[in-house]
Design a protein around this motif. Structure first.
Motif, short mmCIF file in Angstrom:
data_model
loop_
_atom_site.label_atom_id
_atom_site.label_comp_id
_atom_site.label_asym_id
_atom_site.label_seq_id
_atom_site.Cartn_x
_atom_site.Cartn_y
_atom_site.Cartn_z
N ALA A 139 0.83 -1.22 0.00
CA ALA A 139 0.00 0.00 0.00
C ALA A 139 0.86 1.27 0.00
O ALA A 139 0.38 2.32 -0.41
N ILE A 140 2.11 1.16 0.49
CA ILE A 140 2.97 2.36 0.45
C ILE A 140 3.96 2.29 -0.73
O ILE A 140 4.99 2.98 -0.74
N GLY A 141 3.64 1.41 -1.68
CA GLY A 141 4.37 1.44 -2.95
C GLY A 141 5.53 0.47 -3.09
O GLY A 141 6.21 0.46 -4.11
N ALA A 142 5.75 -0.38 -2.07
CA ALA A 142 6.83 -1.37 -2.21
C ALA A 142 6.38 -2.51 -3.12
O ALA A 142 5.18 -2.78 -3.24
N LYS A 143 7.38 -3.15 -3.78
CA LYS A 143 7.06 -4.35 -4.57
C LYS A 143 7.33 -5.53 -3.65
O LYS A 143 8.48 -5.75 -3.23
N VAL A 144 6.27 -6.25 -3.31
CA VAL A 144 6.39 -7.23 -2.23
C VAL A 144 6.60 -8.64 -2.77
O VAL A 144 5.87 -9.09 -3.65
N ILE A 145 7.59 -9.33 -2.22
CA ILE A 145 7.86 -10.72 -2.58
C ILE A 145 7.41 -11.58 -1.41
O ILE A 145 7.91 -11.44 -0.29
N CYS A 146 6.42 -12.44 -1.68
CA CYS A 146 5.81 -13.22 -0.60
C CYS A 146 6.33 -14.67 -0.65
O CYS A 146 6.17 -15.34 -1.67
N TRP A 147 6.93 -15.11 0.44
CA TRP A 147 7.36 -16.50 0.56
C TRP A 147 6.50 -17.15 1.63
O TRP A 147 6.33 -16.59 2.72
N ASP A 148 6.01 -18.34 1.34
CA ASP A 148 5.31 -19.12 2.38
C ASP A 148 5.32 -20.58 1.96
O ASP A 148 5.35 -20.90 0.77
N VAL A 149 5.24 -21.46 2.94
CA VAL A 149 5.17 -22.90 2.67
C VAL A 149 3.77 -23.25 2.17
O VAL A 149 3.59 -24.25 1.47
N ASN A 150 2.79 -22.43 2.52
CA ASN A 150 1.40 -22.69 2.13
C ASN A 150 1.09 -21.94 0.83
O ASN A 150 0.89 -20.72 0.81
N GLU A 151 1.03 -22.73 -0.27
CA GLU A 151 0.88 -22.13 -1.60
C GLU A 151 -0.43 -21.34 -1.72
O GLU A 151 -0.45 -20.22 -2.25
N GLN A 152 -1.50 -21.93 -1.16
CA GLN A 152 -2.84 -21.33 -1.31
C GLN A 152 -2.94 -19.98 -0.60
O GLN A 152 -3.38 -18.98 -1.20
N THR A 153 -2.57 -19.94 0.68
CA THR A 153 -2.71 -18.68 1.44
C THR A 153 -1.75 -17.63 0.90
O THR A 153 -2.08 -16.44 0.85
N ASN A 154 -0.58 -18.08 0.46
CA ASN A 154 0.40 -17.13 -0.09
C ASN A 154 -0.14 -16.50 -1.38
O ASN A 154 -0.06 -15.28 -1.58
N ALA A 155 -0.74 -17.37 -2.22
CA ALA A 155 -1.32 -16.87 -3.49
C ALA A 155 -2.45 -15.89 -3.19
O ALA A 155 -2.64 -14.91 -3.91
N GLN A 156 -3.20 -16.15 -2.12
CA GLN A 156 -4.30 -15.25 -1.76
C GLN A 156 -3.76 -13.87 -1.37
O GLN A 156 -4.33 -12.83 -1.75
N THR A 157 -2.64 -13.86 -0.63
CA THR A 157 -2.04 -12.57 -0.25
C THR A 157 -1.65 -11.79 -1.51
O THR A 157 -1.93 -10.59 -1.63
#
Ligand SMILES: NC(=O)c1ccc[n+]([C@@H]2O[C@H](COP(=O)([O-])OP(=O)(O)OC[C@H]3O[C@@H](n4cnc5c(N)ncnc54)[C@H](O)[C@@H]3O)[C@@H](O)[C@H]2O)c1
Length: 328
Positions: free
Chosen positions: A88-106
């Motif tokens: 929301a403040i303009g960063a390009k966010v890289i999301c890592w998680d072991v849970n593919e589904q919840t990570n994809a939702q983020t």
């Protein structure tokens, strides 16, 4: 200033050299020591004054817009909230998680809100996967400015009920993964002399808590390695500009803390993950070395260290706040 050679000094005392030169060197060394002490005292009191002023003034926050921020455990809880708020403040966010589904939702939620995000499945227990993925990050995105070591687990029961497997897993995720991730991203930061690492410790990294013996060990470890790394970077490069921020949250309402117990719920209520994420981002952008949530807990911990253990336990028993076993 170069100091006179010590062995010459000894020689002159032993009568092998000129006695007057030896005496001059001794005087010179004493003057140097006095100058060093005066400079130290001036810098010491100036830095204390600077810190006091900072308490009463608002600290500037670094700009993260357009920069890459990597968050582990971005699929849920504080990791997810941080991902949303950084985006929301303009960063390009890289999301890592072991849970593919919840990570994809983020990632989906960020994109729907008009932000930029990239999702990767990563089990941070696997060192080889981290190294491989870090290489991909470099190729696909370039320099990662902020790395948040957030993923963590918290089995909660008496020490004798902790299995070997869950204890090892807790250390793998909560501590060792941080090392593998830092080792993967620190060299680029050192090369540019910029960047930030944020590590999620806990109030369980400030105080020892029943039912959380191994977990407290992991969170004290986070505190210890971050302090050591800060010194290592500073001694390696006195102009070091890589920021390390250790976060000590109290109980946050993410579901991680299954059975919180309070005698005074109004005083020690669960904190919303949105508020916790905002507080972590602010601490990172301000370049704070450590920050608790709520903020005053680190100061309480410092004061508590001055109180005799017996007196402190009386206060603990009166407050009767903690976490009950997750096996009921
Ligand atoms: N919630 C609290 O009360 C609290 C308090 C103090 C500190 N903390 C710490 O804050 C951090 C985040 O806590 P939270 O409450 O948001 O947790 P959470 O359980 O809500 O989310 C943790 C995320 O980490 C991910 N994860 C777990 N194991 C992983 C692995 N091996 N590899 C990659 N991802 C993995 C999970 O899938 C999940 O998305 C943790 O380190 C926790 O110890 C939490």
């Amino acid at each position: 200033m170069s100091r006179p050679n010590q062995s010459n000094n000894n020689n002159s005392r032993n009568g092998n050299g000129n006695g007057a030169v030896g005496q001059n060197n001794d005087v010179y060394n004493i003057v140097l020591l006095i100058v060093d002490i005066v400079v130290l005292l001036i810098k010491f009191w100036l830095s204390i004054a600077e810190e006091i002023i900072k308490v009463f003034t608002s600290r500037p926050q670094s700009d993260v817009s357009g920069q890459f921020v990597l968050i582990t455990g971005a699929g849920h809880g504080m990791g997810k909230e941080m991902a949303l708020q950084y985006a929301a403040i303009g960063a390009k966010v890289i999301c890592w998680d072991v849970n593919e589904q919840t990570n994809a939702q983020t990632v989906k939620d960020i994109k729907q809100a008009g932000g930029t995000a990239y999702g990767y499945v990563c089990n941070v227990v696997k060192r080889e996967d981290i190294i491989e993925l870090a290489g991909r990050m470099r190729k696909e995105h370039g320099f990662i400015s902020v790395v948040v070591n957030n993923a963590g687990i918290m089995p909660c029961h008496p020490l004798l009920e902790h299995t070997e497997q869950e204890t090892r897993l807790m250390y793998d995720i909560n501590v060792l993964a941080h090392f593998w991730i830092i080792q993967a991203f620190l060299p680029d930061m050192i090369e540019r002399n910029e960047g930030s690492f944020v590590a999620l410790s806990s109030c369980a990294g400030l105080f020892g808590l029943p039912n959380l013996v191994p977990y407290c060990g992991t969170k004290f470890a986070v505190r210890g390695y971050m302090a050591a790394l800060a010194e290592e970077l500073r001694q390696k490069n006195p102009q070091n500009n890589i920021k390390l921020t250790t976060i000590y949250p109290y109980m946050i309402d993410t579901g991680l803390c299954k059975n919180p117990r309070y005698r005074f719920p109004n005083l020690f209520k669960l904190i919303a993950p949105q508020a916790a994420a905002a507080s972590i981002i602010e601490a990172q952008r301000q370049g704070l070395e450590e920050a608790s949530i709520p903020r005053h807990y680190v100061t309480v911990e410092k004061l508590a260290r001055l109180i005799p253990k017996k007196a402190l336990r009386l206060i603990n028993d009166f407050l009767d706040t903690g976490v009950d076993t997750d096996k009921i």
